[in-house]
Design a protein around this motif. Structure first.
Motif, PDB file in Angstrom:
ATOM      1  N   ALA A  33       0.819  -1.216   0.000  1.00 21.85           N
ATOM      2  CA  ALA A  33       0.000   0.000   0.000  1.00 21.85           C
ATOM      3  C   ALA A  33       0.849   1.261   0.000  1.00 21.85           C
ATOM      4  O   ALA A  33       0.332   2.349  -0.271  1.00 21.85           O
ATOM      5  N   LEU A  38      -5.135   1.705  -2.698  1.00 22.94           N
ATOM      6  CA  LEU A  38      -5.784   0.603  -1.998  1.00 22.94           C
ATOM      7  C   LEU A  38      -6.492  -0.346  -2.965  1.00 22.94           C
ATOM      8  O   LEU A  38      -6.436  -1.566  -2.809  1.00 22.94           O
ATOM      9  N   VAL A  41      -4.202  -2.960  -4.428  1.00 18.74           N
ATOM     10  CA  VAL A  41      -3.573  -3.938  -3.541  1.00 18.74           C
ATOM     11  C   VAL A  41      -4.458  -5.180  -3.503  1.00 18.74           C
ATOM     12  O   VAL A  41      -5.615  -5.116  -3.093  1.00 18.74           O
ATOM     13  N   PHE A  68      -6.541  -3.620   6.537  1.00 22.29           N
ATOM     14  CA  PHE A  68      -5.925  -2.302   6.642  1.00 22.29           C
ATOM     15  C   PHE A  68      -6.321  -1.549   7.904  1.00 22.29           C
ATOM     16  O   PHE A  68      -5.592  -0.651   8.336  1.00 22.29           O
ATOM     17  N   LEU A 114      -0.241   4.766   1.754  1.00 23.88           N
ATOM     18  CA  LEU A 114      -0.552   3.903   2.889  1.00 23.88           C
ATOM     19  C   LEU A 114      -1.473   4.623   3.865  1.00 23.88           C
ATOM     20  O   LEU A 114      -2.439   4.027   4.373  1.00 23.88           O
ATOM     21  N   ALA A 117      -4.934   4.518   2.522  1.00 24.02           N
ATOM     22  CA  ALA A 117      -5.514   3.173   2.641  1.00 24.02           C
ATOM     23  C   ALA A 117      -5.994   2.901   4.055  1.00 24.02           C
ATOM     24  O   ALA A 117      -7.090   2.366   4.266  1.00 24.02           O
TER      25      ALA A 117
END
Length: 208
Positions: A33, A38, A41, A68, A114, A117
């Motif tokens: 991520a 997102l 992934v 997540f 990240l 996400a």
């Protein structure tokens, strides 16, 4: 948004080997991520990078949202552990909380994909469906209470910190959307801490 599976927490690892497996899964998800949105992934890619079967991944994390949210919880817990090792000295609780929030904001924004996400997953997850989201709230607030040197939390303390957390993630989201700069976010949080936490004691003394 990824589909949220059954209403249960991630399966709790019961051995050293299983705990290591979960850590690998969370690290793999965070790594993927960091480089991808997102939506891009894939759970099978997470499993492959972590060196586990896809079925094992889903046993611990029934959906990408579960995964997540757990990554976010893990990141908060790692930051809490790092902050706990740092001497605090004597200063105003508002200053200590502000300094902690600045470090959190900078850490999250260093990996914007990240951060997006994690925040997207956590903000859309219902606590009744993804139990870890409640732990995200609890542990992040505990991080701030610890920064302020507060052991016994009053109802008023809880309200103030809850509002502060809302403001913090609002500022982070605005940074991620390109609406404000990191400097703007830090300035906003400075004002927010001063206003919300003005009634807290003028200073606390913590052991070096």
């Amino acid at each position: 948004m990824p589909r949220i599976a059954e209403a249960r927490d991630a399966a709790a690892p019961s051995s050293t080997e299983q705990r290591a497996r979960v850590v690998r899964i969370l690290d793999a998800a965070a790594a993927l991520a960091t480089e991808n949105d997102l939506e891009r992934v894939q759970m099978n890619e997470v499993a492959k990078l972590a060196g586990v079967a896809v079925a094992t991944l889903y046993r611990y994390f029934p959906s990408k949202t579960h995964l997540f949210v757990a990554v976010m919880l893990d990141q908060i817990d790692r930051m809490s552990a790092a902050f706990a090792r740092r001497p605090r000295g004597a200063r105003r609780p508002a200053d200590a909380v502000y300094d902690t929030l600045v470090q959190v904001v900078r850490a999250l924004l260093r990996r914007p994909l990240l951060a997006t996400a994690m925040i997207q997953s956590n903000s859309t997850a219902k606590a009744s469906v993804v139990p870890d989201t409640a732990r995200v709230d609890t542990n992040f607030r505990r991080l701030l209470y610890d920064a302020a040197g507060i052991d016994t939390v009053t109802e008023r303390d809880a309200v103030l910190v809850r509002i502060l957390v809302h403001a913090t993630f609002g500022a982070i989201q605005s940074c991620l959307n390109g609406r404000i700069t990191i400097a703007d976010a830090e300035q906003d949080l400075r004002v927010t801490c001063d206003l919300l936490l003005a009634e807290w004691p003028a200073a606390f003394s913590a052991a070096d």
